[in-house]
Design a protein around this motif. Structure first.
Motif, PDB file in Angstrom:
ATOM      1  N   LEU A 152     -24.719   5.532  11.445  1.00 26.80           N
ATOM      2  CA  LEU A 152     -25.027   5.735  12.849  1.00 26.80           C
ATOM      3  C   LEU A 152     -25.568   7.144  13.064  1.00 26.80           C
ATOM      4  O   LEU A 152     -25.006   8.109  12.550  1.00 26.80           O
ATOM      5  N   VAL A 153     -26.663   7.261  13.820  1.00 30.05           N
ATOM      6  CA  VAL A 153     -27.211   8.581  14.134  1.00 30.05           C
ATOM      7  C   VAL A 153     -27.354   8.708  15.641  1.00 30.05           C
ATOM      8  O   VAL A 153     -27.902   7.806  16.285  1.00 30.05           O
ATOM      9  N   GLN A 154     -26.830   9.793  16.179  1.00 31.21           N
ATOM     10  CA  GLN A 154     -27.022  10.054  17.610  1.00 31.21           C
ATOM     11  C   GLN A 154     -27.531  11.472  17.788  1.00 31.21           C
ATOM     12  O   GLN A 154     -27.118  12.375  17.053  1.00 31.21           O
TER      13      GLN A 154
ATOM     14  N   ILE B  17     -17.744  16.803  23.809  1.00 31.81           N
ATOM     15  CA  ILE B  17     -16.796  15.804  24.319  1.00 31.81           C
ATOM     16  C   ILE B  17     -17.343  14.393  24.080  1.00 31.81           C
ATOM     17  O   ILE B  17     -16.589  13.485  23.698  1.00 31.81           O
ATOM     18  N   GLN B  18     -18.648  14.230  24.249  1.00 28.77           N
ATOM     19  CA  GLN B  18     -19.258  12.916  23.948  1.00 28.77           C
ATOM     20  C   GLN B  18     -19.096  12.557  22.472  1.00 28.77           C
ATOM     21  O   GLN B  18     -18.817  11.411  22.125  1.00 28.77           O
ATOM     22  N   ILE B  19     -19.274  13.561  21.618  1.00 23.31           N
ATOM     23  CA  ILE B  19     -19.127  13.324  20.174  1.00 23.31           C
ATOM     24  C   ILE B  19     -17.680  12.968  19.853  1.00 23.31           C
ATOM     25  O   ILE B  19     -17.406  12.032  19.096  1.00 23.31           O
TER      26      ILE B  19
ATOM     27  N   GLU C 165     -13.755   6.326  19.481  1.00 22.57           N
ATOM     28  CA  GLU C 165     -14.127   4.924  19.683  1.00 22.57           C
ATOM     29  C   GLU C 165     -14.286   4.206  18.338  1.00 22.57           C
ATOM     30  O   GLU C 165     -13.874   3.060  18.178  1.00 22.57           O
ATOM     31  N   ILE C 166     -14.849   4.918  17.383  1.00 18.33           N
ATOM     32  CA  ILE C 166     -15.081   4.332  16.062  1.00 18.33           C
ATOM     33  C   ILE C 166     -13.777   4.212  15.269  1.00 18.33           C
ATOM     34  O   ILE C 166     -13.664   3.385  14.374  1.00 18.33           O
TER      35      ILE C 166
ATOM     36  N   VAL D 114     -15.674  22.009  15.562  1.00 14.39           N
ATOM     37  CA  VAL D 114     -16.958  22.408  14.975  1.00 14.39           C
ATOM     38  C   VAL D 114     -18.098  22.177  15.972  1.00 14.39           C
ATOM     39  O   VAL D 114     -18.942  23.050  16.205  1.00 14.39           O
ATOM     40  N   ALA D 115     -18.106  20.983  16.572  1.00 15.30           N
ATOM     41  CA  ALA D 115     -19.168  20.632  17.515  1.00 15.30           C
ATOM     42  C   ALA D 115     -19.176  21.581  18.710  1.00 15.30           C
ATOM     43  O   ALA D 115     -20.234  22.050  19.151  1.00 15.30           O
TER      44      ALA D 115
END
Lengths: 148, 124
Positions: free
Chosen positions: A7-9, A26-28, A34-35, A48-49
């Motif tokens: 998956l790539v976002q 927060i989206q990440i 979810e995964i 990290v993000a």
């Protein structure tokens, strides 16, 4: 490993937009939850993000944040157009900072960002050119504990 | 100790999360520096801070903090409050200073994050 395997976002970050800063991370984090990624790895990936996102907000005009997820790893590539880093060795030292007062008022800019990223990543590469921008390439493995 | 106990002890105003005051809190950490919180924080933390902008709420969400206590009577900004409601993070606001807030909680038996966290041990 090819990014086509998973998956790539991608997300765009606007430099200087402190009100929105942190929303990509927060989206990440939500995506990883979810995964069903292991919580300890989600925590490290989110930290990290967020540090990487804040660096773009603080030091760049804009940035492109790509997250790739495979069964083996999470890879985050953060490419910005901004000030760049003259001395990467110095920037990786805890406490070294070129932050402005405005950045410090946001609770950042204490010279902890890149060290925090390095500490939480399994693989970490940084390339930077002054006046052009900075590229971070960060990998966290999903199937083994972080090496200390 | 739950959030209701903490609210009474700190004579705090509940900014949001009134319906979550039964949440049990096991450890706390205090800082105005969000990178420090990212370095020591871990899920379940009670975050005590004087930084009341949206970054404190983002940081709490990133590390999975259970709640935030703002000291010195600070209140969240509009974006921060909206994010806290969306993410279900209760916020308390006490007029006490950081030192007194931490002292009161510690004296009532709430340990600091580094006393219970494996992350501090990893660093040593």
């Amino acid at each position: 490993m090819s990014e086509d395997d998973g998956l790539v976002q991608t997300f765009e970050i606007t430099g200087g937009d402190f009100n929105r800063a942190g929303r990509v991370s927060i989206q990440i984090k939500d995506l990883l939850k979810e995964i069903g990624i292991e919580p300890e790895i989600i925590l490290r990936a989110a930290i990290v993000a967020y540090e990487a996102e804040m660096n773009v907000v603080m030091y760049a005009q804009k940035g492109h944040f790509q997250v790739s997820l495979t069964p083996a790893s999470i890879r985050m590539i953060v490419q910005d157009e901004g000030a760049g880093i003259p001395d990467i060795g110095l920037a990786l030292q805890e406490g070294y900072s070129t932050a402005s007062n405005a950045m410090r008022e946001m609770g950042f800019g204490a010279g902890m960002g890149l060290p925090n990223i390095k500490k939480n990543a399994d693989q970490f590469e940084i390339v930077s050119e002054v006046g052009i921008g900075t590229r971070l390439d960060i990998v966290l493995y999903l199937n083994k504990a972080k090496k200390e | 100790m739950n959030l209701r106990d903490i609210q009474k002890l700190l004579q705090a105003e509940v900014i949001c999360g009134e319906d979550r005051l039964d949440t049990e809190i096991e450890y706390a950490g205090a800082s105005d520096l969000m990178s420090d919180v990212l370095a020591f924080g871990r899920p379940g933390l009670l975050l005590i801070t004087g930084l009341s902008n949206t970054q404190s709420v983002c940081t709490a969400e990133i590390i999975g903090a259970k709640a935030i206590v703002y000291v010195r009577g600070k209140k969240p900004d509009k974006e921060g409050a909206a994010l806290a409601v969306k993410k279900g993070i209760p916020i308390l606001s006490t007029r006490f200073m950081m030192y007194r807030t931490c002292g009161l909680l510690f004296s009532q038996g709430l340990p600091g994050i580094t006393e219970v966290s494996g992350r501090e041990k990893q660093k040593q």
